[in-house]
Design a protein around this motif. Structure first.
Motif: not given
Lengths: 114, 118
Positions: B18-20, B22, B60, B65, B67, B76, B78, B80, B82
């Motif tokens: 998972t990566v987020t 910004s 989502t 998804s 935030n 941000s 996300k 999941s 990947s």
């Protein structure tokens, strides 16, 4: 699936020459946008059309750039004369109407001015 | 004037992780839209996900998804689980409501280049 068409995909031109880009939006889309994307930056709007009328051209360098959408369908963006700083990706997008409608992007024309 | 800032020029993630990404923005408007676009190499930009500012619930779309923190002006993304196909430049974008025929141009950040390692 309908897509926004752009041509040419790549263009190399010498400075002071004229260059033109063409965009054919998705059929039925009334709103057409031209964005410029300089390497390492996000796209920036140059001009927005609603049918054949210009809605926003505040960021269009009008001394050298012109855009038209004569019949409210396809559009042409012209640069004359081209300068070295015009090297960028030129993206066309379209949406059904203004407001919430999603903007669909074409593949872009990559311009290199030498 | 509205601005969009992406402070991560490049990110890397392992496949299946998972990566987020910004994004922060600045606006004086209370209602607006926020978007994440994906631009694969040599391919057209496509919409990944969008958020209406008046909605408190985070959007989502399958593995993607957001935030959305309106007070902090933060948005941000996300990703999941990947996948290799997620490798691309990701742009955060803002658009005002602009009723009355005014422009509804997208205002983009500078992008985050995401690499996915097998």
């Amino acid at each position: 699936e309908a897509e926004v068409a752009q041509s040419p995909r790549y263009k190399i031109t010498e400075k002071s020459q004229a260059v033109a880009f063409w965009c054919d939006p998705i059929s039925g889309h009334a709103t057409l946008y031209w964005y410029r994307q300089i390497l390492g930056q996000g796209p920036e709007l140059l001009v927005q059309f609603q049918d054949e009328s210009v809605v926003d051209d505040s960021q269009l360098p009008k001394d050298r750039f012109s855009a038209e959408r004569l019949k409210g369908v396809d559009s042409t963006l012209k640069i004359q004369p081209a300068e070295l700083g015009d090297s960028a990706m030129y993206l066309c997008a379209s949406s059904q109407r203004q407001g919430w409608d999603e903007q669909y992007f074409g593949p872009g024309t990559r311009l290199t001015v030498t | 004037a509205q601005t969009v800032t992406q402070s991560q020029p490049e990110m890397s993630v392992q496949e299946a992780e998972t990566v987020t990404l910004s994004c922060t923005y600045d606006t004086s408007e209370s209602d607006y839209y926020l978007f994440w676009y994906k631009q694969p190499p040599s391919r057209q930009m496509i919409l990944v996900i969008r958020q209406e500012a008046y909605k408190q619930q985070n959007a989502t779309e399958n593995r993607f998804s957001v935030n959305f923190q309106k007070a902090a002006k933060s948005f941000s993304l996300k990703i999941s689980d990947s996948q290799l196909g997620d490798a691309a430049m990701y742009f955060c974008a803002y658009r005002g409501l602009n009723y009355g025929g005014a422009t509804n141009k997208l205002i983009f950040g500078t992008g985050t280049l995401l690499a996915v390692q097998p």
